[in-house]
Design a protein around this motif. Structure first.
Motif, short mmCIF file in Angstrom:
data_model
loop_
_atom_site.label_atom_id
_atom_site.label_comp_id
_atom_site.label_asym_id
_atom_site.label_seq_id
_atom_site.Cartn_x
_atom_site.Cartn_y
_atom_site.Cartn_z
N ARG A 49 2.30 -9.82 9.19
CA ARG A 49 3.65 -9.34 8.95
C ARG A 49 3.52 -7.95 8.33
NH1 ARG A 49 7.23 -13.44 5.58
NH2 ARG A 49 6.20 -14.81 7.05
N ILE A 50 4.03 -6.94 9.01
CA ILE A 50 3.85 -5.57 8.54
C ILE A 50 5.20 -4.89 8.47
CG2 ILE A 50 2.78 -3.33 9.06
CD1 ILE A 50 0.90 -5.47 10.87
N ASN A 51 5.58 -4.44 7.27
CA ASN A 51 6.84 -3.73 7.09
C ASN A 51 6.55 -2.38 6.47
OD1 ASN A 51 8.82 -5.77 7.91
ND2 ASN A 51 7.90 -6.94 6.24
N ALA A 52 7.47 -1.45 6.69
CA ALA A 52 7.28 -0.11 6.12
C ALA A 52 8.63 0.51 5.82
CB ALA A 52 6.51 0.77 7.10
N SER A 53 8.68 1.25 4.73
CA SER A 53 9.92 1.94 4.38
C SER A 53 9.63 2.97 3.29
CB SER A 53 10.96 0.94 3.87
OG SER A 53 12.12 1.62 3.46
N THR A 54 10.51 3.94 3.18
CA THR A 54 10.45 4.85 2.04
C THR A 54 11.15 4.21 0.84
OG1 THR A 54 12.46 5.91 2.83
CG2 THR A 54 10.37 6.96 3.43
N ASP A 55 11.82 3.09 1.07
CA ASP A 55 12.57 2.39 0.01
C ASP A 55 11.68 1.27 -0.56
OD1 ASP A 55 14.18 0.66 -1.43
OD2 ASP A 55 15.92 0.97 -0.12
N VAL A 73 0.87 -1.18 0.00
CA VAL A 73 0.00 0.00 0.00
C VAL A 73 0.90 1.23 0.00
CG1 VAL A 73 -1.77 1.31 1.24
CG2 VAL A 73 -1.88 -1.19 1.18
N VAL A 74 0.80 2.04 -1.03
CA VAL A 74 1.57 3.28 -1.10
C VAL A 74 0.65 4.43 -0.71
CG1 VAL A 74 3.06 4.75 -2.50
CG2 VAL A 74 2.90 2.31 -3.00
N GLY A 75 1.07 5.16 0.32
CA GLY A 75 0.24 6.23 0.87
C GLY A 75 -0.37 5.76 2.17
N THR A 76 0.20 6.23 3.28
CA THR A 76 -0.30 5.79 4.58
C THR A 76 -1.15 6.89 5.24
OG1 THR A 76 1.77 6.45 5.62
CG2 THR A 76 1.55 4.13 4.99
N GLY A 77 -1.96 7.52 4.40
CA GLY A 77 -2.90 8.52 4.91
C GLY A 77 -4.18 7.85 5.36
N GLN A 78 -5.24 8.63 5.35
CA GLN A 78 -6.53 8.12 5.85
C GLN A 78 -7.03 6.93 5.05
OE1 GLN A 78 -7.68 9.09 8.59
NE2 GLN A 78 -6.52 10.98 8.94
N VAL A 79 -6.92 7.01 3.74
CA VAL A 79 -7.44 5.93 2.89
C VAL A 79 -6.56 4.69 2.99
CG1 VAL A 79 -7.95 5.26 0.50
CG2 VAL A 79 -8.55 7.55 1.30
N GLY A 80 -5.25 4.91 2.89
CA GLY A 80 -4.32 3.78 2.93
C GLY A 80 -4.44 2.99 4.22
N MET A 81 -4.51 3.72 5.34
CA MET A 81 -4.53 3.01 6.63
C MET A 81 -5.88 2.33 6.87
SD MET A 81 -1.52 3.18 7.35
CE MET A 81 -1.65 2.12 8.78
N ALA A 82 -6.96 2.95 6.39
CA ALA A 82 -8.27 2.29 6.53
C ALA A 82 -8.28 1.00 5.70
CB ALA A 82 -9.39 3.23 6.08
N ASP A 105 5.55 5.37 2.08
CA ASP A 105 5.10 6.77 2.08
C ASP A 105 6.37 7.63 2.03
OD1 ASP A 105 2.11 8.07 3.16
OD2 ASP A 105 3.84 9.40 3.05
N VAL A 106 6.18 8.92 1.84
CA VAL A 106 7.33 9.82 1.86
C VAL A 106 7.54 10.44 3.25
CG1 VAL A 106 7.48 10.45 -0.58
CG2 VAL A 106 5.84 11.64 0.89
N MET A 107 6.52 10.34 4.11
CA MET A 107 6.63 10.94 5.44
C MET A 107 7.17 9.88 6.40
SD MET A 107 3.06 13.02 5.40
CE MET A 107 3.12 13.47 7.12
N GLU A 108 8.48 9.93 6.63
CA GLU A 108 9.15 8.83 7.35
C GLU A 108 8.60 8.60 8.76
OE1 GLU A 108 13.48 7.95 7.38
OE2 GLU A 108 13.50 9.29 5.65
N ASP A 109 8.39 9.69 9.50
CA ASP A 109 7.95 9.52 10.89
C ASP A 109 6.54 8.94 10.95
OD1 ASP A 109 10.32 10.53 11.65
OD2 ASP A 109 9.57 12.47 12.37
N LYS A 110 5.67 9.47 10.11
CA LYS A 110 4.29 8.98 10.09
C LYS A 110 4.28 7.51 9.68
CE LYS A 110 -0.26 9.73 8.44
NZ LYS A 110 -0.81 8.42 8.67
N LEU A 111 5.08 7.18 8.70
CA LEU A 111 5.16 5.80 8.20
C LEU A 111 5.59 4.85 9.31
CD1 LEU A 111 5.15 4.01 5.63
CD2 LEU A 111 7.50 4.72 5.23
N ARG A 112 6.64 5.22 10.02
CA ARG A 112 7.14 4.37 11.10
C ARG A 112 6.12 4.28 12.25
NH1 ARG A 112 11.05 1.64 13.37
NH2 ARG A 112 11.59 2.05 15.54
N GLY A 113 5.47 5.41 12.51
CA GLY A 113 4.45 5.41 13.57
C GLY A 113 3.30 4.47 13.23
N GLU A 114 2.84 4.52 12.00
CA GLU A 114 1.74 3.64 11.59
C GLU A 114 2.18 2.18 11.64
OE1 GLU A 114 -1.17 4.48 11.44
OE2 GLU A 114 -1.48 6.43 10.51
#
Ligand SMILES: NC(=O)C1=CN([C@@H]2O[C@H](COP(=O)(O)OP(=O)(O)OC[C@H]3O[C@@H](n4cnc5c(N)ncnc54)[C@H](O)[C@@H]3O)[C@@H](O)[C@H]2O)C=CC1
Ligand SMILES: CC(=O)C(=O)O
Length: 331
Positions: A75-81, A24-33, A51-60
């Motif tokens: 299994r949940i992973n997140a990165s800007t890469d 899922v690219v984009g961890t805003g309201q739609v992506g996280m729902a 996502d491009v917002m590193e802190d928000k991405l890691r927080g989510e």
């Protein structure tokens, strides 16, 4: 000997592939729902977030990971890469700007095209076999943009389209009729937006068509004014954005349903945005929603839904509008 080695005697390296990886690219309201729906509904247990917002991405990511004990082996992973997205079966794109109050979906087109120019090549690089599902608005045009940028076959690029509008329509039907939304059958087709088309001729309960009971249904001459229901569907997003700033839960559930149909090779029918040139005599190269059979490869078939002359004319108007906007996009 380290504690882990004292605990575990290795027999065979653990397999990494769950077979249902979703990016899922984009961890805003739609992506996280969407992610929350997929994880809690058991649609996927392997999610990569970008996502491009590193802190928000890691927080989510951390927040979801802390819920893993309540989920089924997630299994949940997140990165800007984008390398973390490798081998995804489905890539969902919810990144970009959303409408502010007073803006239409079409107002977002160039800004979100520019966002897709960054995202799509990366996704294709790491998951060349994936089905791509676009949600960012204006979704029909951005699905066309994604198809062009990706070089993928058209059956593997689809937009969430009017799956959401149709769900809203079915909810309103259910309220009026006192029948569960799952038993109210009706389709909104065309643009996910202001020019969408309600297929009143096909609305039915258990095969009983409302248009047989009320031949004027959905039309201007209808004394019962059922067409107001479609107007409410069109106004839904504007109303919710005015009230809470964005829409999220219903589109999240809609995306989860579409991803589930692909991953489980369901061959279930959903109104999604697909390449419709040649269908219903549409002449333009546009993506708009028609009922589609969804399975492992994406869109397997488009249902040849009977339309009245008026419904077809409205679909043509949607296509003309989309095509005109597409002509102004800078790639
Ligand atoms: N198709 C549909 O039925 C619906 C579509 N939408 C659309 O979905 C999109 C997202 O909406 P929200 O989640 O509410 O917005 P949001 O502002 O909450 O989230 C957007 C996310 O995209 C990220 N982003 C921006 N540029 C990026 C890039 N280059 N790479 C990766 N991530 C990037 C942002 O950092 C942000 O986290 C909007 O275009 C909105 O209009 C919203 C609801 C329904
Ligand atoms: C924002 C949007 O596209 C919707 O909720 O329909």
């Amino acid at each position: 000997m380290a504690t882990v080695e004292r605990l575990l005697h290795p027999m065979h390296p653990k397999a990494d592939d769950t077979g249902n990886k979703v990016t899922v690219v984009g961890t805003g309201q739609v992506g996280m729902a969407a992610v929350f729906s997929m994880l809690t509904q058991g649609v996927s247990n392997n999610i990569a977030l970008v996502d491009v917002m590193e802190d928000k991405l890691r927080g989510e990511m951390l927040d979801l990971q802390h819920g893993c004990a309540f989920m089924k082996n997630a299994r949940i992973n997140a990165s800007t890469d984008y390398s973390i997205t490798a081998g995804s079966k489905v890539c969902v794109v919810t990144a970009g700007v959303r409408q502010r109050e007073g803006e239409s979906r079409l107002d977002l087109v160039q800004r979100n095209t520019d966002v897709l120019k960054i995202i799509i090549p990366q996704l294709v690089k790491y998951s060349p076999e994936a089905v791509f599902i676009i949600a960012s608005n204006p979704v029909d045009i951005l699905t066309w943009v994604t198809w062009r940028l990706s070089g993928l076959p058209r059956h593997r690029v689809l937009g969430s389209g009017t799956n959401l509008d149709s769900a809203r329509f079915r909810y309103l039907l259910s309220e009026k009729l006192g029948i569960a939304p799952t038993s109210c059958h009706g389709y909104i087709i065309g643009e996910h937006g202001d020019s969408s088309v309600a297929v009143w001729s096909g609305v039915n309960i258990a095969g009983v068509r409302l248009s047989d009971l009320n031949p004027q249904i959905g039309g201007e001459q209808d004394p019962e004014q059922w067409r107001r229901m479609h107007q409410l569907v069109v106004e839904s997003a504007y109303e919710i954005i005015k009230l809470k700033g964005y829409t999220s839960w219903a589109i999240g559930l809609s995306l989860s349903q579409l991803v589930g149909a692909v991953l489980s090779n369901a061959n279930s029918v959903h109104p999604v945005s697909t390449y419709i040139k040649g269908q219903h005599e549409v002449e333009q190269e546009v993506f708009l929603s028609l009922p589609c059979v969804l399975g492992r490869g994406g869109v397997a078939d488009v249902v040849r839904q009977p339309l009245t002359a008026e419904e077809r004319a409205r679909l043509h108007a949607s296509a003309k509008l989309m095509h005109g906007v597409q002509a102004g996009i800078h790639f």
